[in-house]
Design a protein around this motif. Structure first.
Motif, PDB file in Angstrom:
ATOM      1  N   GLY A   4      31.364  45.359  37.607  1.00  0.00           N
ATOM      2  CA  GLY A   4      32.526  45.905  38.283  1.00  0.00           C
ATOM      3  C   GLY A   4      32.126  47.162  39.031  1.00  0.00           C
ATOM      4  O   GLY A   4      30.957  47.554  39.028  1.00  0.00           O
ATOM      5  N   ILE A   5      33.076  47.782  39.655  1.00  0.00           N
ATOM      6  CA  ILE A   5      32.833  49.046  40.328  1.00  0.00           C
ATOM      7  C   ILE A   5      32.823  50.143  39.264  1.00  0.00           C
ATOM      8  O   ILE A   5      33.693  50.182  38.387  1.00  0.00           O
ATOM      9  N   ALA A   6      31.844  51.026  39.331  1.00  0.00           N
ATOM     10  CA  ALA A   6      31.642  52.033  38.282  1.00  0.00           C
ATOM     11  C   ALA A   6      32.904  52.834  37.998  1.00  0.00           C
ATOM     12  O   ALA A   6      33.220  53.114  36.845  1.00  0.00           O
ATOM     13  N   THR A   7      33.655  53.189  39.032  1.00  0.00           N
ATOM     14  CA  THR A   7      34.860  53.996  38.822  1.00  0.00           C
ATOM     15  C   THR A   7      35.947  53.212  38.094  1.00  0.00           C
ATOM     16  O   THR A   7      36.826  53.811  37.482  1.00  0.00           O
ATOM     17  N   ASN A   8      35.890  51.893  38.116  1.00  0.00           N
ATOM     18  CA  ASN A   8      36.840  51.066  37.382  1.00  0.00           C
ATOM     19  C   ASN A   8      36.363  50.770  35.960  1.00  0.00           C
ATOM     20  O   ASN A   8      37.164  50.421  35.101  1.00  0.00           O
ATOM     21  N   VAL A   9      35.067  50.877  35.733  1.00  0.00           N
ATOM     22  CA  VAL A   9      34.490  50.577  34.428  1.00  0.00           C
ATOM     23  C   VAL A   9      34.753  51.710  33.439  1.00  0.00           C
ATOM     24  O   VAL A   9      35.102  51.476  32.295  1.00  0.00           O
ATOM     25  N   ALA A  10      34.564  52.964  33.901  1.00  0.00           N
ATOM     26  CA  ALA A  10      34.746  54.128  33.025  1.00  0.00           C
ATOM     27  C   ALA A  10      35.027  55.353  33.882  1.00  0.00           C
ATOM     28  O   ALA A  10      34.563  55.429  35.028  1.00  0.00           O
ATOM     29  N   PRO A  11      35.766  56.327  33.342  1.00  0.00           N
ATOM     30  CA  PRO A  11      35.999  57.561  34.092  1.00  0.00           C
ATOM     31  C   PRO A  11      34.684  58.337  34.274  1.00  0.00           C
ATOM     32  O   PRO A  11      33.750  58.183  33.483  1.00  0.00           O
ATOM     33  N   HIS A  33      29.547  54.716  27.101  1.00  0.00           N
ATOM     34  CA  HIS A  33      30.032  53.944  25.955  1.00  0.00           C
ATOM     35  C   HIS A  33      31.513  53.693  26.203  1.00  0.00           C
ATOM     36  O   HIS A  33      32.287  54.636  26.330  1.00  0.00           O
ATOM     37  N   LEU A  34      31.886  52.452  26.325  1.00  0.00           N
ATOM     38  CA  LEU A  34      33.258  52.109  26.683  1.00  0.00           C
ATOM     39  C   LEU A  34      34.127  52.085  25.436  1.00  0.00           C
ATOM     40  O   LEU A  34      33.877  51.316  24.508  1.00  0.00           O
ATOM     41  N   THR A  37      36.225  48.814  24.313  1.00  0.00           N
ATOM     42  CA  THR A  37      35.514  47.624  23.839  1.00  0.00           C
ATOM     43  C   THR A  37      34.245  48.043  23.112  1.00  0.00           C
ATOM     44  O   THR A  37      33.937  49.225  22.991  1.00  0.00           O
ATOM     45  N   THR A  38      33.503  47.082  22.684  1.00  0.00           N
ATOM     46  CA  THR A  38      32.190  47.349  22.102  1.00  0.00           C
ATOM     47  C   THR A  38      31.121  47.057  23.149  1.00  0.00           C
ATOM     48  O   THR A  38      30.158  46.332  22.890  1.00  0.00           O
ATOM     49  N   GLU A  39      31.307  47.619  24.322  1.00  0.00           N
ATOM     50  CA  GLU A  39      30.406  47.399  25.446  1.00  0.00           C
ATOM     51  C   GLU A  39      29.865  48.722  25.975  1.00  0.00           C
ATOM     52  O   GLU A  39      30.369  49.787  25.657  1.00  0.00           O
ATOM     53  N   VAL A  40      28.847  48.600  26.820  1.00  0.00           N
ATOM     54  CA  VAL A  40      28.225  49.747  27.461  1.00  0.00           C
ATOM     55  C   VAL A  40      28.215  49.493  28.958  1.00  0.00           C
ATOM     56  O   VAL A  40      27.881  48.393  29.406  1.00  0.00           O
ATOM     57  N   GLY A  41      28.586  50.511  29.732  1.00  0.00           N
ATOM     58  CA  GLY A  41      28.494  50.438  31.186  1.00  0.00           C
ATOM     59  C   GLY A  41      27.160  51.032  31.620  1.00  0.00           C
ATOM     60  O   GLY A  41      26.690  52.009  31.047  1.00  0.00           O
ATOM     61  N   ILE A  42      26.543  50.444  32.645  1.00  0.00           N
ATOM     62  CA  ILE A  42      25.254  50.905  33.162  1.00  0.00           C
ATOM     63  C   ILE A  42      25.383  50.995  34.683  1.00  0.00           C
ATOM     64  O   ILE A  42      25.830  50.046  35.327  1.00  0.00           O
ATOM     65  N   ARG A  43      24.989  52.164  35.250  1.00  0.00           N
ATOM     66  CA  ARG A  43      25.052  52.321  36.698  1.00  0.00           C
ATOM     67  C   ARG A  43      23.878  53.152  37.204  1.00  0.00           C
ATOM     68  O   ARG A  43      23.204  53.840  36.448  1.00  0.00           O
TER      69      ARG A  43
END
Length: 72
Positions: A4-11, A33-34, A37-43
């Motif tokens: 997704g777009i980073a700004t939509n994934v996490a603040p 660290h989202l 969920t139990t997920e991680v965002g990477i950018r």
């Protein structure tokens, strides 16, 4: 894995630079660290409003462990 777009994934405040990123800023990875969920965002830290990957936290942990074992 999703994306997704980073700004939509996490603040913005949730993202932090990897301790393995290059000091000169040419190879920087940021993760978040989202909490929902139990997920991680990477950018890519050079493209803060660009794409981001979302992976299960367990997959990220396994990846980091594998990288560490090859560096030591």
């Amino acid at each position: 894995m999703t994306h997704g777009i980073a700004t939509n994934v996490a603040p913005e405040a949730a993202w932090f630079k990897s301790s393995y990123s290059e000091a000169n800023g040419t190879g920087c990875v940021e993760i978040a660290h989202l909490t929902r969920t139990t997920e991680v965002g990477i950018r890519d830290s050079k493209d803060k409003t660009g794409p981001a990957l979302v992976v299960p936290a367990g997959a990220w942990t396994a990846f980091v462990s594998a990288v560490r074992s090859n560096l030591c």
